[in-house]
Design a protein around this motif. Sequence first.
Motif, PDB file in Angstrom:
ATOM      1  N   VAL A 145      41.427  23.328  40.400  1.00 28.71           N
ATOM      2  CA  VAL A 145      41.232  23.283  38.944  1.00 28.71           C
ATOM      3  C   VAL A 145      41.816  24.540  38.285  1.00 28.71           C
ATOM      4  O   VAL A 145      42.498  24.452  37.274  1.00 28.71           O
ATOM      5  N   PHE A 146      41.544  25.711  38.861  1.00 30.04           N
ATOM      6  CA  PHE A 146      42.129  26.965  38.372  1.00 30.04           C
ATOM      7  C   PHE A 146      42.680  27.722  39.573  1.00 30.04           C
ATOM      8  O   PHE A 146      41.923  28.044  40.494  1.00 30.04           O
ATOM      9  N   THR A 203      44.711  36.305  35.929  1.00 36.33           N
ATOM     10  CA  THR A 203      45.167  36.565  34.562  1.00 36.33           C
ATOM     11  C   THR A 203      43.996  36.569  33.584  1.00 36.33           C
ATOM     12  O   THR A 203      43.871  37.446  32.729  1.00 36.33           O
ATOM     13  N   ARG A 204      43.126  35.598  33.744  1.00 37.11           N
ATOM     14  CA  ARG A 204      41.998  35.465  32.809  1.00 37.11           C
ATOM     15  C   ARG A 204      40.986  36.599  33.000  1.00 37.11           C
ATOM     16  O   ARG A 204      40.441  37.122  32.017  1.00 37.11           O
ATOM     17  N   ASP A 232      28.435  33.031  37.170  1.00 40.08           N
ATOM     18  CA  ASP A 232      29.594  32.280  37.645  1.00 40.08           C
ATOM     19  C   ASP A 232      29.890  31.073  36.761  1.00 40.08           C
ATOM     20  O   ASP A 232      30.994  30.880  36.297  1.00 40.08           O
ATOM     21  N   ILE A 233      28.858  30.249  36.536  1.00 41.86           N
ATOM     22  CA  ILE A 233      29.099  29.016  35.796  1.00 41.86           C
ATOM     23  C   ILE A 233      27.849  28.601  35.037  1.00 41.86           C
ATOM     24  O   ILE A 233      26.737  28.738  35.544  1.00 41.86           O
ATOM     25  N   VAL A 262      33.683  33.836  27.839  1.00 41.00           N
ATOM     26  CA  VAL A 262      33.784  32.730  28.794  1.00 41.00           C
ATOM     27  C   VAL A 262      35.197  32.740  29.367  1.00 41.00           C
ATOM     28  O   VAL A 262      36.177  32.835  28.617  1.00 41.00           O
ATOM     29  N   GLY A 263      35.286  32.658  30.679  1.00 45.40           N
ATOM     30  CA  GLY A 263      36.601  32.634  31.320  1.00 45.40           C
ATOM     31  C   GLY A 263      37.332  31.341  31.034  1.00 45.40           C
ATOM     32  O   GLY A 263      38.423  31.330  30.454  1.00 45.40           O
ATOM     33  N   PHE A 264      36.724  30.246  31.415  1.00 45.46           N
ATOM     34  CA  PHE A 264      37.342  28.930  31.241  1.00 45.46           C
ATOM     35  C   PHE A 264      36.287  27.893  30.871  1.00 45.46           C
ATOM     36  O   PHE A 264      35.185  27.930  31.401  1.00 45.46           O
TER      37      PHE A 264
END
Length: 183
Positions: free
Chosen positions: A20-21, A28-29, A111-112, A154-156
């Motif tokens: 997914v990533f 980068t993020r 993490d999420i 938020v990262g993604f």
Amino acid sequence: MTRAAIEEGQLGGRRLRRVVFSADQVRTRVHELAGEISSAYRAEDRLLVIGLLKGSFIFLADLVREIKIPLQVDFLVAASYGVGKTTSGDVRLLYDPASLLEGRAVLVVEDIIDSGTTLRKVLPQLASRGPASLEVCALLHKRLKPVDLEPRWVGFDAPNEFLVGYGLDHAEDFRHLPYIASL
Ligand code: IMP
Ligand code: MG
């Protein structure tokens, strides 16, 4: 991400649905987030970064190494999942940060965010210790529903799939993958 970029040996023969990533996207993020965090605080804020274990351990390690102001690190263990893929809703605090939070800028690294249950349990407890500020940086956010305290960083935005890698596990497996994949 190409199949060749997946380290087959790490998976021990098990299959992932898709990457997914990629490790590059994550790197980068994380660099961008660290830049934003570095400019949001000053040295006088006495930044304390609190990682929620275990899932945040790789993200936190990469993130703090790119933050350009003084900080300290502590951890908190809150377990909301057993071996399944859905939340039990029952959040156990297994270890509490020993650090003094009072008057400090506290940044919780997660993490999420899935149901938001973990943060709903943990944040009021940290807030009651009188930090000067309390913010959250989550690598991934499923945005299933609004959470009480939306993370400042938020990262993604994550798809509504079960994700593993870069610290995230399924029954304790797959945490060491350098990318984020769905199972
Ligand atoms: P919440 O309390 O429902 O927001 O879930 C937060 C915690 O559940 C995270 O810190 C993870 O440990 C775990 N979790 C939620 N979704 C996933 C996933 O897709 N993969 C792996 N762990 C997850
Ligand atoms: Mg977990």
